[in-house]
Design a protein around this motif. Sequence first.
Motif, PDB file in Angstrom:
ATOM      1  N   THR A 276       0.849  -1.186   0.000  1.00  0.00           N
ATOM      2  CA  THR A 276       0.000   0.000   0.000  1.00  0.00           C
ATOM      3  C   THR A 276       0.884   1.235   0.000  1.00  0.00           C
ATOM      4  O   THR A 276       2.023   1.202   0.505  1.00  0.00           O
TER       5      THR A 276
ATOM      6  N   LEU B  64      -3.531   3.775  -2.026  1.00  0.00           N
ATOM      7  CA  LEU B  64      -3.704   2.744  -3.043  1.00  0.00           C
ATOM      8  C   LEU B  64      -3.110   1.416  -2.590  1.00  0.00           C
ATOM      9  O   LEU B  64      -2.227   1.371  -1.734  1.00  0.00           O
TER      10      LEU B  64
ATOM     11  N   CYS C 119      -2.790  -0.921  -8.251  1.00  0.00           N
ATOM     12  CA  CYS C 119      -4.147  -0.744  -8.761  1.00  0.00           C
ATOM     13  C   CYS C 119      -4.411   0.761  -8.758  1.00  0.00           C
ATOM     14  O   CYS C 119      -4.341   1.398  -7.705  1.00  0.00           O
TER      15      CYS C 119
ATOM     16  N   ARG D 263      -6.241   4.378  -8.841  1.00  0.00           N
ATOM     17  CA  ARG D 263      -7.351   4.856  -8.011  1.00  0.00           C
ATOM     18  C   ARG D 263      -8.714   4.491  -8.621  1.00  0.00           C
ATOM     19  O   ARG D 263      -8.989   4.754  -9.788  1.00  0.00           O
TER      20      ARG D 263
ATOM     21  N   ARG E  39      -7.639  -3.726  -5.309  1.00  0.00           N
ATOM     22  CA  ARG E  39      -7.102  -3.160  -4.073  1.00  0.00           C
ATOM     23  C   ARG E  39      -7.121  -1.644  -4.000  1.00  0.00           C
ATOM     24  O   ARG E  39      -6.557  -1.059  -3.064  1.00  0.00           O
ATOM     25  N   SER E  40      -7.772  -0.982  -4.964  1.00  0.00           N
ATOM     26  CA  SER E  40      -7.877   0.478  -4.898  1.00  0.00           C
ATOM     27  C   SER E  40      -9.290   0.966  -5.179  1.00  0.00           C
ATOM     28  O   SER E  40      -9.486   2.093  -5.618  1.00  0.00           O
TER      29      SER E  40
ATOM     30  N   ARG F 102     -12.907   2.512  -4.417  1.00  0.00           N
ATOM     31  CA  ARG F 102     -13.376   3.522  -3.472  1.00  0.00           C
ATOM     32  C   ARG F 102     -14.846   3.787  -3.730  1.00  0.00           C
ATOM     33  O   ARG F 102     -15.292   3.803  -4.886  1.00  0.00           O
TER      34      ARG F 102
ATOM     35  N   ASP G 201      -0.578   8.385  -9.767  1.00  0.00           N
ATOM     36  CA  ASP G 201      -0.441   7.043  -9.194  1.00  0.00           C
ATOM     37  C   ASP G 201       0.789   6.323  -9.736  1.00  0.00           C
ATOM     38  O   ASP G 201       1.464   5.577  -9.018  1.00  0.00           O
TER      39      ASP G 201
END
Length: 325
Positions: free
Chosen positions: A74, A83, A126, A128, A133-134, A136, A165
């Motif tokens: 992360t 992320l 990953c 955003r 795993r990113s 939201r 990113d």
Amino acid sequence: MRAQPTDDLVHDFPFDPTYGYDLDALLAVPAPEAPDGFDDFWRARHAEARAVDVAAELGPVEWEAGGFRAHGVTFTSTGGFRLGGWLTLPADGNVVRGLVSVHGYSGRDRPEPETLLPGTAAIWPCARGIGARSLRDDLPAPAAGHVLQGIGSRETYIHGGCAGDVWCAATALLHLVPEAAGRLGYSGISFGGGIGALALPWDDRFRVAALVVPSFGQYPLRLTMPCVGSGEAVRTHHAEHPEVVEVLRYFDAATASTRTRIPVHVGAALFDPAVQPPGQFAVYNALAGPKELFVTTAGHFEYPGKAAEKRALLASEHEFFLARE
């Protein structure tokens, strides 16, 4: 390996995924002219990303196979986005090079160390709002929604954050694996190819790159062409909001590529219903440094011989990377 004739591809799309272009025509597609302030805009975005304390955290080993071990990772990107992704390391601990590898618009649910050269420490972020795993709650996960997020302004358009990113992932990798400094590469496919093209010119930590069926190139042309990828949402939105083209001019992967002088290997397709081939080739054509083109039969489409072409493309990428180390 030579690409197969696209006339042999059977499909039921209501449009021609070659868009009427043969190879000679594709190799002549230019990059759009940069808008005023293009370089200053991207340099400022890059400076913002380099100032981020990424606070990279490495998780425990999740699995080990094929001479690599995979950890969860992360890190923080621009705008305070936290992320997730993976870091793969050579199981024997011998790191020769580093790589940032970015996925397509379908996201990623695992790393692919089987595609790596031995000795490669790779981060698989990953982006955003995309990937396992990113995700939201405040960002739309499907590509058709994600690609329009913040598109009303160049300051808010999500692709600027996605480029951030990439830069922050590089910082995270080099923090966790400092021995990769000086031999950092980039690899991206589709979405990752286009975002990489936007990110590469401004960050001198990257020494070599591979872009496969890169998206976001030649927007003025792509806006006239239907597709089944994220570009269709942009084309439809543009039809109702033509002023958005002034934002897209700052996010054209081909325009950015005119500023890229590191060696870049490009895999571009003659037939692609999701990322229009003229946009892909515009990215390659615009590159200002050493470059190599691998022409594939099709992208985002299943066809006989695809697996063999994919292996040949990867072998070509590896040879390109090794020749520049």
